[in-house]
Design an enzyme around this catalytic site. Structure first.
Site, mmCIF file in Angstrom:
data_model
loop_
_atom_site.group_PDB
_atom_site.id
_atom_site.type_symbol
_atom_site.label_atom_id
_atom_site.label_comp_id
_atom_site.label_asym_id
_atom_site.label_seq_id
_atom_site.Cartn_x
_atom_site.Cartn_y
_atom_site.Cartn_z
ATOM 1 N N GLN A 178 0.810 -1.221 0.000
ATOM 2 C CA GLN A 178 0.000 0.000 0.000
ATOM 3 C C GLN A 178 0.845 1.275 0.000
ATOM 4 O O GLN A 178 0.327 2.384 0.058
ATOM 5 C CB GLN A 178 -0.952 0.000 1.197
ATOM 6 C CG GLN A 178 -1.960 -1.140 1.142
ATOM 7 C CD GLN A 178 -2.835 -1.244 2.383
ATOM 8 O OE1 GLN A 178 -2.828 -0.389 3.255
ATOM 9 N NE2 GLN A 178 -3.599 -2.317 2.467
ATOM 10 N N HIS A 244 -1.380 0.216 5.821
ATOM 11 C CA HIS A 244 -2.002 1.119 6.800
ATOM 12 C C HIS A 244 -1.137 2.343 7.061
ATOM 13 O O HIS A 244 -0.777 2.628 8.195
ATOM 14 C CB HIS A 244 -2.315 0.381 8.118
ATOM 15 C CG HIS A 244 -3.397 -0.647 7.960
ATOM 16 N ND1 HIS A 244 -3.939 -1.326 9.017
ATOM 17 C CD2 HIS A 244 -4.048 -1.090 6.861
ATOM 18 C CE1 HIS A 244 -4.865 -2.164 8.567
ATOM 19 N NE2 HIS A 244 -4.943 -2.040 7.264
ATOM 20 N N GLU A 338 -15.630 3.430 9.464
ATOM 21 C CA GLU A 338 -16.273 4.498 10.239
ATOM 22 C C GLU A 338 -16.241 5.857 9.551
ATOM 23 O O GLU A 338 -15.312 6.162 8.802
ATOM 24 C CB GLU A 338 -15.551 4.649 11.591
ATOM 25 C CG GLU A 338 -15.671 3.434 12.476
ATOM 26 C CD GLU A 338 -15.031 3.629 13.856
ATOM 27 O OE1 GLU A 338 -14.427 4.705 14.085
ATOM 28 O OE2 GLU A 338 -15.145 2.712 14.679
ATOM 29 N N TYR A 348 -10.882 7.490 19.292
ATOM 30 C CA TYR A 348 -11.849 6.927 18.353
ATOM 31 C C TYR A 348 -11.955 5.403 18.454
ATOM 32 O O TYR A 348 -12.587 4.751 17.634
ATOM 33 C CB TYR A 348 -11.567 7.462 16.939
ATOM 34 C CG TYR A 348 -11.937 8.925 16.924
ATOM 35 C CD1 TYR A 348 -13.220 9.333 16.619
ATOM 36 C CD2 TYR A 348 -11.030 9.889 17.386
ATOM 37 C CE1 TYR A 348 -13.594 10.667 16.715
ATOM 38 C CE2 TYR A 348 -11.391 11.222 17.489
ATOM 39 C CZ TYR A 348 -12.682 11.605 17.149
ATOM 40 O OH TYR A 348 -13.071 12.912 17.264
ATOM 41 N N TYR A 359 -12.097 -12.232 10.310
ATOM 42 C CA TYR A 359 -12.380 -12.778 8.987
ATOM 43 C C TYR A 359 -13.404 -13.908 9.041
ATOM 44 O O TYR A 359 -14.135 -14.138 8.095
ATOM 45 C CB TYR A 359 -11.101 -13.245 8.314
ATOM 46 C CG TYR A 359 -10.461 -12.099 7.592
ATOM 47 C CD1 TYR A 359 -10.579 -11.982 6.215
ATOM 48 C CD2 TYR A 359 -9.808 -11.107 8.284
ATOM 49 C CE1 TYR A 359 -10.038 -10.916 5.547
ATOM 50 C CE2 TYR A 359 -9.259 -10.035 7.625
ATOM 51 C CZ TYR A 359 -9.373 -9.941 6.256
ATOM 52 O OH TYR A 359 -8.857 -8.879 5.618
#
Ligand code: HEC
Length: 464
Positions: A178, A244, A338, A348, A359
């Site tokens: 990513q 991430h 969210e 949060y 999963y």
């Protein structure tokens, strides 16, 4: 003639048998997938096609993953009870499904007639750029030129006439999984100082491993060159994962810059621990200085840039032009994405509180609410994989004005969210099947632009 045919016969036989063998291998792989993998990864192998891969999508990497060769993957060693050849076939099967699907997406290309109707609005797609390699961030210069990043490490300028030029001077990035060159933003006074901000995955070699983190580079744009680049923010610690990163950048009305940093895959070490910069949203001045009224400035052992915590992987941030509040979307685990309003010093909840599941469908935590933890304004089950977020602030789209647009990577559409104060009053899917939405931006003349990846396009939405 007969002899000639006789000569060819073994060849045909070989081709025929080989085809048979291939079919048998595929049947076998399909069977293994159904019995051993489908319960967690979805009924068809197609689910993998849509993945934001964490451990790599090459055949070799997939085979390694089947053997549980990733952090915490001991229980995932499915290769143990399979024959070597079966593991190879399964890896091949997943790769072939991905390739087939991608080819289909490329030939399908942009939607054929490109007209989309929603409640009160019809828009026509106008293709601005095609054949892009994972467009990730977009921002418009005051003169109407578009700056956009490709995750694979390039920054481009695209003029309204369609002339595309590469911008030099971007930082070296770790283009794996990513990571890469991610968001792009402009200084609120860009017209006078020329400052551009880039978020990216920065890397460092330590002993025999390459580590990476989320960093923000500020540089001055002169012509088609970035000059005097400095990293004004580097999240710590560096990590050996490749996912991430978070990485959205947004300025608020007072000129503070907000930076989202994902949990880097370590939910225990990062999001709830204030000593780590990961799983957080940070706030700095445009030159990197720390605002005196940041919530943790006086707390020992906590980075003074920290603004909010308990985040998983925030990839959408948008400033509400009316209220000045910052809205955010983040990826949940399996389910539990969210939509939040970001406030100073607030928690949060990740991973203490979540609407997501493992999963195999077990809830992640029994808690969906807890004292001291902010509730999301809405959440998504199943996950839509939200990326890109924008408030519509243009009169060109009267039926959408004031609404939030949230992109979905997974389901390839944009969700329009009508707010009543901070309550979600209406949700409508827009632009179904457009493509994996990465980013949504508005031009100075009030048009909405959408970047989709694989295949990479940028579209303008022309109101009809
Ligand atoms: C009990 C649930 C479960 C089963 C059964 C399962 N997996 Fe997984 N798999 C996971 C989890 C959890 C991960 C890690 C995902 C993450 O970290 O986001 C994973 C990761 C992977 C990855 C890496 C994905 C990436 O993003 O890089 C591959 C490839 C994979 N699995 C293939 C398989 C195959 C093939 C099978 C069948 C032989 C299988 N899995 C069976 C739960 C499962």
């Amino acid at each position: 003639m007969f002899r000639f045919l006789l000569f060819l016969a073994p060849l045909f036989l070989l081709i025929y048998c080989n085809r048979d063998l291939n079919q048998a291998a595929e049947r076998k792989a399909t069977h293994v997938y159904k019995t051993d993998c489908a319960s967690c990864h979805g009924a068809t192998v197609e689910n993998f096609v849509e993945r934001d891969w964490k451990y790599g999508s090459s055949r070799l990497e997939i085979i390694r993953s089947i053997g549980g060769n990733f952090p915490g993957g001991e229980k995932h060693n499915f290769a143990r009870k399979m024959k070597e050849q079966e593991v190879q076939q399964l890896g091949q099967y997943i790769i072939e499904a991905i390739v087939a699907r991608k080819q289909k997406m490329i030939t399908e290309g942009a939607p054929t007639n490109g007209t989309y109707t929603s409640q009160g609005m019809t828009v026509q797609l106008d293709t601005i750029a095609r054949n892009l390699d994972n467009p990730w961030g977009m921002v418009f210069l005051p003169n109407g030129d578009l700056l956009f990043t490709e995750r694979t490490g390039k920054l481009w300028r695209l003029t309204p006439k369609g002339v595309k030029t590469e911008i030099g001077g971007v930082p070296a990035t770790l283009v794996e999984s990513q990571g890469g060159l991610l968001d792009v933003e402009l200084h609120p006074q860009f017209a006078t100082n020329g400052f551009v901000y880039l978020s990216y995955s920065k890397f460092r070699d330590s002993a025999d491993v390459r580590l990476s983190t989320t960093a923000v580079r500020r540089a001055r744009l002169e012509g088609d060159q970035l000059l005097e680049g400095v990293d004004i923010f580097t999240a710590l610690p560096y990590s050996n994962t490749r996912y991430h990163y978070g990485s959205r950048l947004e300025f608020d009305k007072k000129g503070f810059l907000y930076i989202s940093v994902g949990d880097r895959g370590d939910q225990d070490a990062n999001p709830q621990r204030l000593g780590s910069d990961c799983g957080k949203i940070h706030r700095i001045h445009a030159d990197g200085h720390i605002p005196e009224d940041n919530p943790f400035v006086t707390q020992k052992g906590v980075r003074a840039t920290l603004f909010s915590y308990g985040h998983r992987n925030p990839q959408g941030i948008a400033l509400n032009p009316l209220t000045g509040e910052l809205w955010e979307t983040e990826h949940g685990p399996q389910g539990g994405d969210e939509l939040n309003v970001i406030r100073a010093g607030k928690n949060y909840g990740w991973p203490v509180v979540s609407y997501g599941t493992h999963y195999d469908g077990r809830p992640f935590t029994q808690l969906t609410e807890k004292e001291g933890i902010e509730n999301p304004k809405t959440y998504w089950i199943p996950s839509i994989a939200p990326c890109g977020l924008l408030f519509v602030n243009s009169d060109r789209y009267p039926a959408w004005k004031g609404d939030l647009l949230a992109g979905s990577l997974r389901f390839k559409y944009i969700e329009r969210i009508r707010l009543d104060g901070e309550k979600v009053a209406l949700r409508e899917p827009l632009l179904k099947n457009l493509g994996r939405i990465r980013c949504i931006a508005a031009s100075p003349d009030g048009y909405l632009y959408v970047a989709v990846e694989e295949p990479g396009y940028i579209f303008r939405l022309m109101p009809k």
